[in-house]
Design an enzyme around this catalytic site. Structure first.
Site, PDB file in Angstrom:
ATOM      1  N   HIS A  61       0.870  -1.182   0.000  1.00  0.00           N
ATOM      2  CA  HIS A  61       0.000   0.000   0.000  1.00  0.00           C
ATOM      3  C   HIS A  61       0.899   1.221   0.000  1.00  0.00           C
ATOM      4  CE1 HIS A  61      -3.131   2.840   0.711  1.00  0.00           C
ATOM      5  NE2 HIS A  61      -2.629   3.194   1.877  1.00  0.00           N
ATOM      6  N   ASP A  63       1.088   5.062  -0.189  1.00  0.00           N
ATOM      7  CA  ASP A  63       0.418   6.364  -0.089  1.00  0.00           C
ATOM      8  C   ASP A  63       1.065   7.370  -1.020  1.00  0.00           C
ATOM      9  OD1 ASP A  63      -1.572   5.986   2.057  1.00  0.00           O
ATOM     10  OD2 ASP A  63       0.180   5.555   3.296  1.00  0.00           O
ATOM     11  N   ASP A 185      -7.579   1.554   2.642  1.00  0.00           N
ATOM     12  CA  ASP A 185      -7.111   2.480   3.674  1.00  0.00           C
ATOM     13  C   ASP A 185      -7.988   3.697   3.924  1.00  0.00           C
ATOM     14  OD1 ASP A 185      -5.329   3.146   5.687  1.00  0.00           O
ATOM     15  OD2 ASP A 185      -4.015   4.293   4.374  1.00  0.00           O
ATOM     16  N   HIS A 427      -6.212   9.608  -0.195  1.00  0.00           N
ATOM     17  CA  HIS A 427      -6.842   9.655   1.127  1.00  0.00           C
ATOM     18  C   HIS A 427      -5.957  10.248   2.215  1.00  0.00           C
ATOM     19  CE1 HIS A 427      -4.973   5.628   0.726  1.00  0.00           C
ATOM     20  NE2 HIS A 427      -4.606   5.831   1.976  1.00  0.00           N
TER      21      HIS A 427
END
Length: 1002
Positions: A61, A63, A185, A427
């Site tokens: 994941h 970001d 997430d 996000h």
């Protein structure tokens, strides 16, 4: 021969052999084997109906900015903040997938992948293409980023998905079409996002964060997976299978990441004293059987990876290989295999189970009884506003590029803003949950990209009006603080207004900051005089930190009409001598000892102020309601869980007044009726202008808040309250990403019996464009429109009749959810952020409410683009982009160049069913002669993500579930229906249709 020399020779030969082997091995690594294509469900692993089937999903994941900037994350810089380097993840994952054809890996964030792809040579690209073609490397979600679902608007959500999907489609063809989406997430999940993903053609949606009470309830009842009905309007076409991971998106005990993997390696050599396979098998089987208690089938996923893992993929995959082999050979009734979310979705489909359904959304999200993730709905309000302005500019830029016929000359300029806006949907971007230095970097990136698009707009004007001046247009990005160097030097200017809407704007009020000591006239492009007034800029605006402006007044005038996709120009003429038609300066009148004031607006709306200059009464249809507006604050919790970037947790379940004293000044334009406003100066860090346009049917609240004092060493959260005597039965409505309106009820969740520990924060919801309360007995609705995302709810002190919107936050404690610093924005001068915002308040009958708030929301979101030039040509032509306005319930969502000589067009019906007696009916639009400058000659309908033909929706996995018989079954057309030679297309309520078009220039 000397044995010593022989040994050296053997060592040398062995070294050469080893080196040659390594070289040969490396040559194998880069070899393309031309394996057959198997990127569909046929490549999914076989599973046993009698075993517990554990789908191991190797993933990272990544970001797109959070603790580090996008560039720092990609290149692996600033590892003292967080050890992470995306380029190394992709490098090593590719190497490891080649070693073993059974291995699989998924990747999500196309912003990172595309950056990596651009840096690869053709040999490496060929390898990756083969891995994608054979299903070993699978793209999931496929958006430019993994978007937030609370603070994001549907226009930007669609754009960021479309841009990521386009890169995949252009590069990998049908094997680049993600089959499922992966929102692991984001901090809560919206119904509209589910609806949009369904229309993009995804088979399933998986996520990992859900309310702790919801999760426990679903675990107990084996309802972690279900069909989410994303729309009341589109029926089955808006439904999507949804799965929730109850233990998050990280590894379940078994974590072999090189940077933070606590798990010992699998030692499968029985001769080793460290042999540990039996223990690994035991623990894995125990964990699998524990999980199996909570799922409805004998399948579930173990996510194997988490934030920025697989920087050294060899460690991960080598141990996973050994674990899978050991578990499958153990015969314990548990089967493990490399899988992907799409293969998992397919396995659940093949069980032929009838699934339960859900119709509400997943807001607000709480991770424990004191941690409601509702603060981020408002965090970093200035960045949230900048993101909204970025989308406004991007849509206008893309439209004008097409209308001017630039034919791809400025594609790189536009793409800069496309990609910056895609990053902003992440996000930890628009949410405001990033570190401060990252927030600064986001703003810098977005500002730079917006400048690129302003250049495109300027060049498009020059192309549209080739006989006019060739000078570059000047833009004023600081009009939000009444500052514009172009207009405040005492010089004449031409004001250019572009309307990016498919409907004409009528009686639009324009405000331009100007320098004192001059007289100003406004004339239209035919040199006719336009009534205008001058009004003082309030002191609380003039003193906003960082405002470098000599303007003390605003020139205000009303534009009668700006045509759909139209351009209007006006001349602002500055003179030292007063002219007959110079703007009239409006003098303020203090409210001291005043008897109050009554204002008559459009459609019979009456607004009354009391003797102190506060709004007091609104009258609609001869019904009078009391109304007040005030700023109040919450004190952040000082013990236990603190309010922070993510969390909203006040110390007390009530608000406190920001101030008790206020001085009000009344400004009324008696001659033209352009200006009717009250300036409210509070004895604190708040100021507000309340505007009442005679040609409008709403009240505008223009406020300045900050810097928020933090002398308490804790921090505060500021709300503005709209208090009435409406009886709304503890119920209110908020928008879902700017589209559907969802019913909310105080202290209530539709999906489970709700137990509340934090009554205030637990009742906050994201407000992306509007919040409303209704009084059925009075048949009235009050709707508050917002200019950016913010949190909103009913007021804790008065649940009936009152609405709170949180507009600003400043906090001195971290909430300990990873950002590791307080939400204490320094502002320009280091003393705290000052923000300026705007709300519009509508009061109308229930029957007319949607007719007012729907188009007004579009007008707020797609405001006219204003630019300036010094040339003053007269008798300039009026430009209109459309041959006629779109129907009143249809919005032009997208118009942009797609590929060479092909263009993307989206139209949407933006009313819900039964909202309005007339506007909720289906609409028809003829495409062929829709635009003035070109004619559409061919039309191909695509899915919402524009990466597949519309017929692909027929191939979605059709899960079994029960939908009430009286509900709409489907209104999305999976076979393209475009009627007649005029290309007539039909739109049902809330339907978006996407077309690839060919054109012929007129």
């Amino acid at each position: 021969m000397d044995y010593h020399n022989l040994s050296l020779l053997l060592v040398a030969l062995l070294s050469v052999t080893i080196f040659t082997t390594i070289q040969q091995s490396e040559s194998v690594v880069i070899k393309v084997e031309n394996l057959p294509e198997r990127c569909d469900y046929s490549q999914c692993p076989k599973w046993d109906p009698n075993d517990i089937n554990v789908h191991l999903v190797a993933h990272t994941h990544d970001d797109v900015g959070w603790l580090k900037t996008v560039e720092q994350y990609y290149y692996g810089l600033k590892n003292d903040i967080q050890r992470a380097g995306v380029q190394y993840i992709l490098d090593t994952v590719i190497e490891e997938l080649i070693r073993n054809k059974q291995r699989r890996f998924i990747y999500v964030e196309i912003a990172f992948f595309w950056k990596w792809w651009q840096e690869q040579d053709e040999d490496q690209r060929m390898i990756v293409r083969e891995l994608v073609r054979t299903g070993q490397l699978e793209f999931i979600n496929g958006g430019w980023s993994m978007p937030d679902e609370a603070a994001t608007h549907y226009n930007s959500l669609i754009d960021q998905s479309t841009w990521g999907l386009r890169q995949l489609n252009d590069t990998f063809g049908k094997c680049g079409h993600p089959k499922v989406t992966w929102q692991i997430d984001p901090f809560g999940h919206s119904r509209e996002m589910a609806n949009l993903y369904a229309q993009m053609g995804y088979d399933a949606l998986f996520f990992a964060r859900q309310d702790y009470q919801d999760r426990e309830n679903r675990m107990t009842n084996r309802k972690l997976e279900h069909v989410w009905q994303g729309s009341d309007d589109l029926g089955t076409a808006g439904d999507i299978f949804t799965g929730m991971m109850f233990s998050g998106y990280g590894p379940i005990e078994f974590n072999w990441d090189i940077t933070n993997g606590p798990e010992d390696a699998v030692v499968d050599n029985p001769e080793s004293e460290e042999y540990n396979v039996p223990d690994k098998i035991r623990r894995f089987v125990e964990k699998a059987k524990y999980f199996a208690q909570y799922y409805a089938t004998n399948h579930f996923m173990f996510p194997m990876g988490t934030d920025f893992q697989y920087g050294d993929a060899h460690t991960w995959f080598k141990n996973l290989d050994k674990l899978i082999k050991a578990v499958n050979n153990a015969g314990k009734g548990v089967r493990a295999f490399y899988s992907t979310p799409s293969c998992y979705a397919r396995a659940l489909y093949e069980t032929n189970r009838t699934w339960t359904t859900k119709t509400d959304d997943f807001f607000p999200y709480a991770s424990d009884e004191h941690a409601y993730w509702t603060g981020y709905f408002t965090s970093r309000p200035a960045l949230k506003r900048m993101e909204r302005m970025g989308n406004n500019l991007l849509q206008a830029c893309k439209q004008l590029d097409i209308l001017a016929g630039n034919d791809g000359r400025f594609e790189m300029n536009i793409t800069r803003l496309r990609e910056a806006m895609g990053v902003m949907q992440h996000h930890d971007a628009v949410t405001g949950t990033e570190k401060q230095h990252v927030a600064f970097n986001y703003a810098k990136m977005l500002d730079s990209a917006m400048q690129q698009c302003r250049h495109v707009i300027s060049e498009s004007y020059r192309k549209l009006f080739p006989t006019q001046t060739k000078e570059q247009h000047e833009f004023c990005p600081y009009l939000n603080i009444s500052s514009c160097p172009s207009t405040e030097m005492g010089e004449s200017r031409t004001i250019h207004l572009y309307n990016p809407l498919g409907h004409r704007l009528v009686n639009r009020t324009i405000r331009v900051p100007v320098k004192d000591g001059y007289y100003y006239q406004v004339r239209d492009q035919n040199d006719h005089s336009i009534p205008a007034v001058l009004i003082s800029i309030p002191e609380f605006v003039r003193k906003i930190p960082g405002r470098k402006s000599v303007a003390t007044k605003e020139l205000v005038f009303r534009v009668p009409i700006i045509e759909s996709l139209g351009i209007r120009r006006f001349h602002m003429i500055a003179t030292k001598e007063k002219q007959q038609d110079s703007a009239v300066e409006i003098q303020g009148e203090k409210f001291v000892g005043h008897k109050g004031q009554r204002f008559q607006l459009k459609d019979g709306l009456i607004i009354e102020f009391d003797s102190n200059g506060k709004i007091a009464t609104m009258i609609r249809n001869n019904q009078s309601i009391s109304i007040s507006n005030e700023f109040r604050l919450f004190h952040g919790a000082d013990i236990g869980r603190h309010s922070g970037a993510y969390i909203f947790r006040p110390s007390e379940q009530k608000t406190f007044p920001v101030t008790e004293k206020m001085e009000a000044t009344l400004y009324v334009d008696q001659k033209f009726g352009i200006v009717q406003e009250v300036h409210q100066q509070f004895d604190s860090f708040v100021g507000q202008i309340i505007r009442l346009d005679k040609q409008g049917d709403y009240v505008e609240f223009d406020f300045v808040v900050g810097p928020i004092p933090v002398d308490d060493l804790i921090g505060k959260e500021i709300i503005t309250r709209y208090n009435t005597n409406l009886a709304n039965d503890e119920t209110f409505f908020t928008d879902s990403n700017g589209r559907q309106m969802l019913r909310r009820r105080w202290n209530y969740r539709p999906s489970w019996k709700y137990e509340i520990e934090e009554p205030v924060s637990g009742n906050y919801y994201p407000v992306n464009s509007r919040i409303a309360i209704r009084d059925d007995r009075k048949s009235l609705q009050m709707t508050i429109m917002t200019d950016r995302s913010q949190g909103g709810s009913l007021s804790p002190e008065q649940i009936n009749g009152s609405v709170d919107l949180m507009v600003h936050r400043r906090l001195l404690h971290d909430d300990y959810f990873g950002v590791d610093e307080p939400l204490n924005e320094p502002g320009v001068d280091g003393h705290g952020l000052v923000i300026r915002g705007r709300h519009l308040l509508l009061l109308d009958t229930l029957e007319k409410a949607a007719e007012k708030h729907r188009p007004l929301a579009q007008e707020m979101f797609m405001e006219p683009i204003i630019s300036f030039t010094s040339s003053m040509e007269k008798n300039q032509p009026i430009y209109k982009g459309l041959t006629k306005d779109l129907p009143g319930n249809v919005h032009l969502l997208t118009l942009e160049q797609w590929h060479s000589k092909r263009y993307l067009l989206r139209l949407e019906h933006f009313y819900q069913r039964f909202e309005d007696p007339s506007l909720s009916k289906p609409a028809t639009v003829s495409l062929r002669h829709l635009f003035q400058s070109f004619e559409i000659t061919a039309v191909e309908e695509l899915t919402l993500g524009a990466n597949q033909p519309i017929s692909a929706l027929k191939n979605r996995l059709q899960y079994r579930y029960i939908r009430p018989l009286n509900e709409q079954q489907s209104s999305i057309i999976t076979d393209p229906i475009i009627e007649g030679e005029n290309f007539d297309i039909h739109l049902e309520p809330m339907q978006i249709r996407t077309f690839l078009i060919d054109i012929k220039r007129n």
